[in-house]
Structure formats: C-alpha cells, structure tokens
Scaffold this motif. Structure first.
Motif, PDB file in Angstrom:
ATOM      1  N   LEU A  83      28.078  50.434  49.869  1.00  0.00           N
ATOM      2  CA  LEU A  83      28.104  49.502  50.992  1.00  0.00           C
ATOM      3  C   LEU A  83      28.046  48.055  50.496  1.00  0.00           C
ATOM      4  N   LEU A  84      27.202  47.790  49.496  1.00  0.00           N
ATOM      5  CA  LEU A  84      27.110  46.438  48.949  1.00  0.00           C
ATOM      6  C   LEU A  84      28.424  46.018  48.279  1.00  0.00           C
ATOM      7  N   VAL A  85      29.042  46.940  47.545  1.00  0.00           N
ATOM      8  CA  VAL A  85      30.333  46.640  46.913  1.00  0.00           C
ATOM      9  C   VAL A  85      31.380  46.328  47.978  1.00  0.00           C
ATOM     10  N   LEU A  86      31.414  47.142  49.018  1.00  0.00           N
ATOM     11  CA  LEU A  86      32.377  46.931  50.103  1.00  0.00           C
ATOM     12  C   LEU A  86      32.188  45.564  50.744  1.00  0.00           C
ATOM     13  N   MET A  87      30.958  45.206  51.034  1.00  0.00           N
ATOM     14  CA  MET A  87      30.708  43.932  51.708  1.00  0.00           C
ATOM     15  C   MET A  87      30.936  42.751  50.773  1.00  0.00           C
ATOM     16  N   ASN A  88      30.619  42.902  49.491  1.00  0.00           N
ATOM     17  CA  ASN A  88      30.913  41.823  48.543  1.00  0.00           C
ATOM     18  C   ASN A  88      32.416  41.583  48.444  1.00  0.00           C
ATOM     19  N   ASN A  89      33.189  42.664  48.470  1.00  0.00           N
ATOM     20  CA  ASN A  89      34.647  42.510  48.471  1.00  0.00           C
ATOM     21  C   ASN A  89      35.125  41.819  49.742  1.00  0.00           C
ATOM     22  N   CYS A  90      34.494  42.154  50.872  1.00  0.00           N
ATOM     23  CA  CYS A  90      34.857  41.495  52.133  1.00  0.00           C
ATOM     24  C   CYS A  90      34.577  39.999  52.073  1.00  0.00           C
ATOM     25  N   HIS A 140      39.379  29.050  48.354  1.00  0.00           N
ATOM     26  CA  HIS A 140      39.532  29.134  46.899  1.00  0.00           C
ATOM     27  C   HIS A 140      40.944  29.457  46.444  1.00  0.00           C
ATOM     28  N   GLY A 141      41.781  29.884  47.342  1.00  0.00           N
ATOM     29  CA  GLY A 141      43.138  30.248  46.952  1.00  0.00           C
ATOM     30  C   GLY A 141      43.275  31.737  46.698  1.00  0.00           C
ATOM     31  N   LEU A 142      44.487  32.226  46.858  1.00  0.00           N
ATOM     32  CA  LEU A 142      44.742  33.657  46.779  1.00  0.00           C
ATOM     33  C   LEU A 142      44.589  34.200  45.366  1.00  0.00           C
ATOM     34  N   LEU A 143      45.118  33.484  44.368  1.00  0.00           N
ATOM     35  CA  LEU A 143      45.066  33.964  42.989  1.00  0.00           C
ATOM     36  C   LEU A 143      43.631  34.067  42.478  1.00  0.00           C
ATOM     37  N   LYS A 144      42.838  33.056  42.741  1.00  0.00           N
ATOM     38  CA  LYS A 144      41.440  33.077  42.321  1.00  0.00           C
ATOM     39  C   LYS A 144      40.688  34.206  43.013  1.00  0.00           C
ATOM     40  N   THR A 145      40.978  34.401  44.293  1.00  0.00           N
ATOM     41  CA  THR A 145      40.308  35.465  45.051  1.00  0.00           C
ATOM     42  C   THR A 145      40.642  36.834  44.487  1.00  0.00           C
ATOM     43  N   ILE A 146      41.935  37.084  44.232  1.00  0.00           N
ATOM     44  CA  ILE A 146      42.361  38.378  43.686  1.00  0.00           C
ATOM     45  C   ILE A 146      41.763  38.597  42.302  1.00  0.00           C
ATOM     46  N   GLY A 147      41.794  37.569  41.467  1.00  0.00           N
ATOM     47  CA  GLY A 147      41.271  37.691  40.112  1.00  0.00           C
ATOM     48  C   GLY A 147      39.786  37.988  40.086  1.00  0.00           C
ATOM     49  N   LEU A 148      39.017  37.234  40.863  1.00  0.00           N
ATOM     50  CA  LEU A 148      37.567  37.419  40.879  1.00  0.00           C
ATOM     51  C   LEU A 148      37.194  38.771  41.467  1.00  0.00           C
ATOM     52  N   THR A 149      37.916  39.198  42.498  1.00  0.00           N
ATOM     53  CA  THR A 149      37.650  40.501  43.116  1.00  0.00           C
ATOM     54  C   THR A 149      37.925  41.628  42.134  1.00  0.00           C
ATOM     55  N   LEU A 150      39.041  41.543  41.410  1.00  0.00           N
ATOM     56  CA  LEU A 150      39.384  42.581  40.438  1.00  0.00           C
ATOM     57  C   LEU A 150      38.384  42.628  39.296  1.00  0.00           C
ATOM     58  N   ASP A 154      35.174  44.304  40.614  1.00  0.00           N
ATOM     59  CA  ASP A 154      35.342  45.740  40.849  1.00  0.00           C
ATOM     60  C   ASP A 154      35.470  46.508  39.539  1.00  0.00           C
ATOM     61  N   VAL A 155      36.217  45.965  38.587  1.00  0.00           N
ATOM     62  CA  VAL A 155      36.403  46.653  37.304  1.00  0.00           C
ATOM     63  C   VAL A 155      35.088  46.752  36.545  1.00  0.00           C
ATOM     64  N   ILE A 156      34.310  45.683  36.530  1.00  0.00           N
ATOM     65  CA  ILE A 156      33.020  45.708  35.830  1.00  0.00           C
ATOM     66  C   ILE A 156      32.073  46.721  36.473  1.00  0.00           C
ATOM     67  N   MET A 157      32.003  46.721  37.801  1.00  0.00           N
ATOM     68  CA  MET A 157      31.116  47.651  38.494  1.00  0.00           C
ATOM     69  C   MET A 157      31.559  49.104  38.290  1.00  0.00           C
ATOM     70  N   LEU A 158      32.872  49.335  38.291  1.00  0.00           N
ATOM     71  CA  LEU A 158      33.388  50.677  38.074  1.00  0.00           C
ATOM     72  C   LEU A 158      33.120  51.128  36.638  1.00  0.00           C
ATOM     73  N   ALA A 159      33.262  50.221  35.680  1.00  0.00           N
ATOM     74  CA  ALA A 159      32.990  50.552  34.280  1.00  0.00           C
ATOM     75  C   ALA A 159      31.523  50.925  34.078  1.00  0.00           C
ATOM     76  N   LEU A 160      30.614  50.183  34.703  1.00  0.00           N
ATOM     77  CA  LEU A 160      29.186  50.513  34.610  1.00  0.00           C
ATOM     78  C   LEU A 160      28.908  51.890  35.198  1.00  0.00           C
ATOM     79  N   LEU A 161      29.561  52.188  36.320  1.00  0.00           N
ATOM     80  CA  LEU A 161      29.355  53.477  36.983  1.00  0.00           C
ATOM     81  C   LEU A 161      29.875  54.628  36.118  1.00  0.00           C
ATOM     82  N   ILE A 162      31.069  54.474  35.569  1.00  0.00           N
ATOM     83  CA  ILE A 162      31.639  55.517  34.713  1.00  0.00           C
ATOM     84  C   ILE A 162      30.778  55.704  33.469  1.00  0.00           C
TER      85      ILE A 162
END
Length: 264
Positions: free
Chosen positions: A183-190, A199-209, A212-220
C-alpha cells in the motif's frame, strides 16, 4: 490533531464508496449462500446422504474467491482514486492542504490509515458472514452439517480465508506486513506520478522507476536469503527486521516526498 482531522475527513469522503462496497459484498455472498442452501436442502429432502462443511459454501463455491478478489481490487483502486481525485477532480483542495504551515506528511499517512481502516471493516464483515452462515447451516441441516463453533476456527477452515485470518503469528505478520508495504509503495507511486506537473515527465518517470527497482531488488534479495536452511526463530527474526526496515524506508520516502519533493 492534524492527522486525526485529516483521517476523519478521508473517512467522511469514503462513506459512499465504502457503503456500496460493503452492501455489494454482503448481497453477493447472501445470494450465493442462499442459493446453495436451497440446492442442498433439496438434495437432503430427496434422501441422498450428504455431509456439509462450511467450506462448501465459500472456498468451494467459486463465487467467494471472486468476491474477495473484487473487494481487494476495489480497495486498491480506491487507494489510487483518492490521490487522483485530489490532483485533478477536487479543484484546489490538495493545494490548500499543501500550503498549510507545518508537516505535510500527515496528508499522505491519513490516506494510508483510511485504506487500512476500510480493509479492517471488510474483514470484520467477513467474519460476521462466516458466523451467521454457520449458525443458519446448523439450524437448517442439523445432522448433515459438520462444522466448528469457534469463529476464528471457522475462518481458518478455508484456503483463501486463512490468508486473511492466519492462525500462526508469523504468517499474520508476513501477510499484513507486506500488504501494508504494498500500500505504501502504491501511494508513493501515486504521489510521484500525479505531481509530475511540478517536475516534468522525464524526471517523474525516472525517479519512479529508480524507486520501484530498488524496492523490488530489496524484496527479491530478502526472499532469496530466507531460502537457505534456517530455523523458525531465525526466519521470524529476519522477517521482523526486514519488515520494520522496509516499512521505515517506505514511510521515510513518503515523508520526504510530501515535505520536500512536491512543489506547488
């Protein structure tokens, strides 16, 4: 006080959605259970031997998993909608909240708490449905019905419901701990995505990715680490430590986003 006021406001605004969701869950399950009672009652009247369990009216019915999945999806969707509504459908409501003096993080944490409270209400409703169904089956089928009378034991007869009402504390910690993290990940992405205009679209996409990648790597990495032969105590300790750390990371990121990232 600010958090409680925001939480009260979120609950007030969720009342129509939540009322419809609770009524839908109740009506669909009542229809399904009533239909199955009528069918099994006819079988008993025809003299066929039948042994009925509560699980026959839930896990084995086919409709129950759809109801549970639908309710979970509705809460996930609403968790997105409450952010989408603030940025695009409520005029300047979010901006008025953001320009208030002091810490902005309670705005986000109140939304998290709202979803958790809505979920808790649905769980209590489901327990009530189990118990009422158990009571009705005892009256209608008597000798043909085999079931337990303790509410939590009733809930733990089912595969799906055991996920919602686990008997073992470690299982409960695992299920609900990672549920809150999701739920926290979902809301942080929102927060990141819906505030992209500042902030602009490119910065938003980059920071979001990156997030998400760091959090997914920690989980795996965590799941790979507990695959090694470990004692129950070691696994419990690792789960507790990881979940606490994971929750702190997500909560800290939410705090930073609300106070230092969002621009108005």
């Amino acid at each position: 006080m600010k958090f409680l006021n925001l939480l009260t406001d979120e609950l007030r605004r969720a009342r129509i959605f939540y009322g419809l969701l609770m009524i839908s869950v109740l009506l669909v399950q009542a229809f399904n259970i009533g239909n199955m009672i009528i069918r099994n009652r006819q079988i008993v009247r025809e003299g066929h031997p039948v042994a009925l369990y509560l699980t026959d009216f839930f896990d084995s019915s086919g409709l129950y998993p759809m109801v549970i999945g639908g309710a979970a999806f509705a809460l996930i969707l609403y968790a997105v909608i409450i952010w989408l509504r603030e940025w695009y459908f409520q005029g300047n409501y979010m901006y008025r909240l953001l320009i208030l003096p002091g810490n902005r993080a309670p705005i986000a944490f109140a939304k998290v708490a709202t979803i958790l409270l809505l979920m808790s209400g649905l769980l209590l409703l489901q327990l009530g449905i189990f118990y009422v169904t158990h009571w009705i089956l005892q009256m209608v089928f008597q000798d043909n019905y085999l079931g337990l009378g303790v509410l939590l034991q009733i809930a733990q007869q089912f595969t799906i419901s055991y996920i919602l009402f686990p008997l073992h504390p470690l299982t409960a910690l695992f299920n609900y701990g990672f549920g809150i993290c999701f739920l926290l990940v979902l809301m942080n992405n929102c927060i990141l995505i819906f505030s992209y205009k500042g902030h602009g679209l490119l910065k938003t996409i980059g920071l979001t990715l990156v997030y998400d990648v760091i959090m997914l790597a920690l989980l795996i990495g965590f799941f790979l680490s507990i695959r090694n032969p470990l004692t129950t105590t070691e696994v419990t300790t690792m789960v507790i430590v990881f979940l606490v750390g994971y929750l702190i990371i997500h909560s800290g990121w939410m705090y930073w986003l609300m106070n230092y990232y969002i621009s108005i």
